[in-house]
Design an enzyme around this catalytic site. Structure first.
Site, PDB file in Angstrom:
ATOM      1  N   HIS A  97       0.856  -1.192   0.000  1.00 14.31           N
ATOM      2  CA  HIS A  97       0.000   0.000   0.000  1.00 14.31           C
ATOM      3  C   HIS A  97       0.886   1.233   0.000  1.00 14.31           C
ATOM      4  CE1 HIS A  97      -2.853   3.042   1.438  1.00 14.31           C
ATOM      5  NE2 HIS A  97      -3.807   2.233   1.035  1.00 14.31           N
ATOM      6  N   CYS A 157      -3.790   2.504  -4.580  1.00 13.77           N
ATOM      7  CA  CYS A 157      -4.755   3.300  -3.800  1.00 13.77           C
ATOM      8  C   CYS A 157      -4.793   4.705  -4.386  1.00 13.77           C
ATOM      9  CB  CYS A 157      -4.342   3.330  -2.330  1.00 13.77           C
ATOM     10  SG  CYS A 157      -5.427   4.338  -1.301  1.00 13.77           S
ATOM     11  N   HIS A 185      -7.702   0.226  -4.258  1.00 13.41           N
ATOM     12  CA  HIS A 185      -8.539   1.081  -3.407  1.00 13.41           C
ATOM     13  C   HIS A 185      -8.900   2.275  -4.268  1.00 13.41           C
ATOM     14  CE1 HIS A 185      -6.390  -0.127   0.640  1.00 13.41           C
ATOM     15  NE2 HIS A 185      -7.014  -1.144   0.066  1.00 13.41           N
ATOM     16  N   ASP A 220     -12.736   3.048  -0.998  1.00 18.43           N
ATOM     17  CA  ASP A 220     -11.902   3.282   0.176  1.00 18.43           C
ATOM     18  C   ASP A 220     -12.717   4.092   1.154  1.00 18.43           C
ATOM     19  OD1 ASP A 220      -9.630   2.956   1.655  1.00 18.43           O
ATOM     20  OD2 ASP A 220      -8.279   3.881   0.235  1.00 18.43           O
ATOM     21  N   HIS A 221     -12.077   4.943   1.887  1.00 22.12           N
ATOM     22  CA  HIS A 221     -12.799   5.729   2.889  1.00 22.12           C
ATOM     23  C   HIS A 221     -14.067   6.338   2.308  1.00 22.12           C
ATOM     24  CE1 HIS A 221      -8.580   6.579   4.704  1.00 22.12           C
ATOM     25  NE2 HIS A 221      -8.918   5.314   4.746  1.00 22.12           N
ATOM     26  N   TYR A 224     -14.985   4.479   7.565  1.00 24.60           N
ATOM     27  CA  TYR A 224     -15.415   3.104   7.345  1.00 24.60           C
ATOM     28  C   TYR A 224     -16.863   2.833   7.751  1.00 24.60           C
ATOM     29  CZ  TYR A 224     -10.747   2.019   5.845  1.00 24.60           C
ATOM     30  OH  TYR A 224      -9.578   1.986   5.136  1.00 24.60           O
TER      31      TYR A 224
HETATM   32  C1  CS2 Z   1      -5.939   2.280   4.635  1.00 23.04           C
HETATM   33  C2  CS2 Z   1      -4.575   2.024   5.246  1.00 23.04           C
HETATM   34  O1  CS2 Z   1      -7.527   3.235   6.009  1.00 23.04           O
HETATM   35  C3  CS2 Z   1      -6.586   3.441   5.256  1.00 23.04           C
HETATM   36  O2  CS2 Z   1      -6.137   4.533   4.955  1.00 23.04           O
HETATM   37  O3  CS2 Z   1      -5.888   2.479   3.270  1.00 23.04           O
HETATM   38  O4  CS2 Z   1      -4.645   2.017   6.628  1.00 23.04           O
HETATM   39  C4  CS2 Z   1      -4.083   0.700   4.748  1.00 23.04           C
HETATM   40  O5  CS2 Z   1      -4.965  -0.296   5.171  1.00 23.04           O
HETATM   41  C5  CS2 Z   1      -2.740   0.296   5.226  1.00 23.04           C
HETATM   42  O6  CS2 Z   1      -1.829   1.318   5.064  1.00 23.04           O
HETATM   43  C6  CS2 Z   1      -2.297  -0.930   4.460  1.00 23.04           C
HETATM   44  O7  CS2 Z   1      -1.346  -1.607   5.183  1.00 23.04           O
HETATM   45 MN    MN Z   2      -5.942   2.886   0.673  1.00 24.37          MN
END
Ligand code: CS2
Ligand code: MN
Length: 355
Positions: free
Chosen positions: A207, A245, A272, A317-318, A331
């Site tokens: 990531h 991502c 992501h 993602d978020h 989340y």
């Molecule tokens: C995720 C990261 O919530 C987030 O921002 O994209 O925490 C991601 O899970 C980690 O960096 C991956 O190891």
């Molecule tokens: Mn991410």
């Protein structure tokens, strides 16, 4: 591609598997053993129980996010081999359990960094946000305290209180680690785990660092096209791959996201996809997934993934916090469900257009 949602396990997540199952087009989840700490060997029984719970709910466990890396491996201290051995044992067990994608990151001390977890947007939704000014004004040791109050009673990945209690100690550990050293330590780790990944067909998916530049003077390397391609060549094995991502690489407006995706053909094992809205190049907030709500062209991102023949798991993602939901910042259920539906819509249109 397989549309998935991240799920933290029934003990930690406010969202249920039943709810996830009801989002049209979402067929799997990305999960982890959230109670484990970096360096610990995962128990086979725990892995199988997680998998069974997800499958009993009618979903698949499409991969792990994350199996986190112990700091000894990142700084390259003498005990790193023991922690790599532990990591390998966990990978073997995941492989034996039929799990073939593992996301991880190589960020020193802090995982993703945000300065606000609930910035209010004009429509009344709240989102995670980042301002460089706020980071520059902050003592890194206070970073945790400054965001802990906004976590809605949840524990956020990378920001576990036990870990943050050791921030001072962690900074001292990284004192002599620069970008080159971090690259070398990452290469060492990957070379040691690749035989296991080959044996069990496990795709490792690194990531990116978020934001994609150095914070608090700590080295950060997974930040742009040049560096990620360098890592791909350093350990030139398809099992050494990438979590693409958009919201993390996208923090740096110099990163051309569709171009990066195309240059990583064959090496993207997990995606992501989310959008950001920039107020200045170093002040951004997370937006709804829709192109029109933020800065990125989500169609172009999905098209690039389509063009390279991406078949792995993808997830919104978020999300924003909307409709009065109380959940782990980023989340919640509602906005991520909207995101998944939107991304599925783009994908359907692209597929049909290319028939
Ligand atoms: C995720 C990261 O919530 C987030 O921002 O994209 O925490 C991601 O899970 C980690 O960096 C991956 O190891
Ligand atoms: Mn991410």
């Amino acid at each position: 591609m397989q549309m998935t949602l991240r799920w933290y396990g029934s003990k930690y997540d406010t969202v249920t598997l039943k709810q996830i199952r009801q989002i049209p087009g979402v067929t799997g989840v990305i999960s982890t053993l959230y109670g484990t700490i970096p360096g610990q060997v995962w128990e086979m029984d725990d892995i199988l129980a997680l998998k069974k719970e997800i499958e009993d709910a009618g979903l698949s466990l499409a991969g792990i996010e994350s199996v986190n890396i112990h700091d000894a491996i990142k700084v390259g201290s003498p005990d790193r081999d023991m922690y790599i051995d532990n990591y390998i044992t966990t990978l073997e067990r995941l492989g034996q359990a039929g799990i073939h994608m593992v996301c991880y990151n190589f960020m020193p001390v802090f995982d993703w960094t945000r300065t606000e977890l609930a910035r209010m947007r004009p429509d009344g939704s709240t989102v995670l946000a980042y301002t460089q000014k706020a980071v520059d004004a902050l003592d890194p040791e206070k970073m945790f305290d400054s965001i802990a109050g906004e976590m809605n009673g949840t524990v956020m990945p990378g920001w576990e209180p036990e870990r943050m209690a050791r921030v001072k100690e962690l900074f001292a550990l990284y004192k002599d680690v620069d970008d080159e050293k971090l690259f070398a330590n990452l290469k060492y780790f990957l070379e040691r785990i690749m035989p296991t990944c080959d044996k069990y067909d496990i795709n490792m998916a690194i990531h990116p660092d978020d934001p994609a530049w150095s914070v608090f003077g700590l080295p950060r390397i997974i930040i742009n096209k040049e560096n990620i391609l360098r890592l791909m060549q350093m350990v030139d094995n398809p099992h050494n791959g990438v979590t693409f991502c958009s919201g993390s690489y996208g923090t740096n407006l110099d990163n051309d996201l569709p171009d990066m995706i195309r240059s990583l053909k064959g090496r993207i094992h997990f995606a992501h996809v989310r959008n950001l809205k920039f107020n200045t190049p170093t002040d951004f907030e997370e937006a709804a997934h829709l192109s029109s709500d933020g800065t990125f062209d989500m169609y172009e991102i999905m098209l690039a993934l389509y063009d390279i023949g991406f078949t792995g798991p993808i997830r919104p993602d978020h999300g924003r916090m909307i409709w009065d939901e109380v959940a782990m910042p980023g989340y919640g259920l509602y906005d991520r469900a909207l995101g998944a539906t939107y991304l599925n819509g783009l994908w359907e249109a692209i597929e049909k257009q290319h028939r």
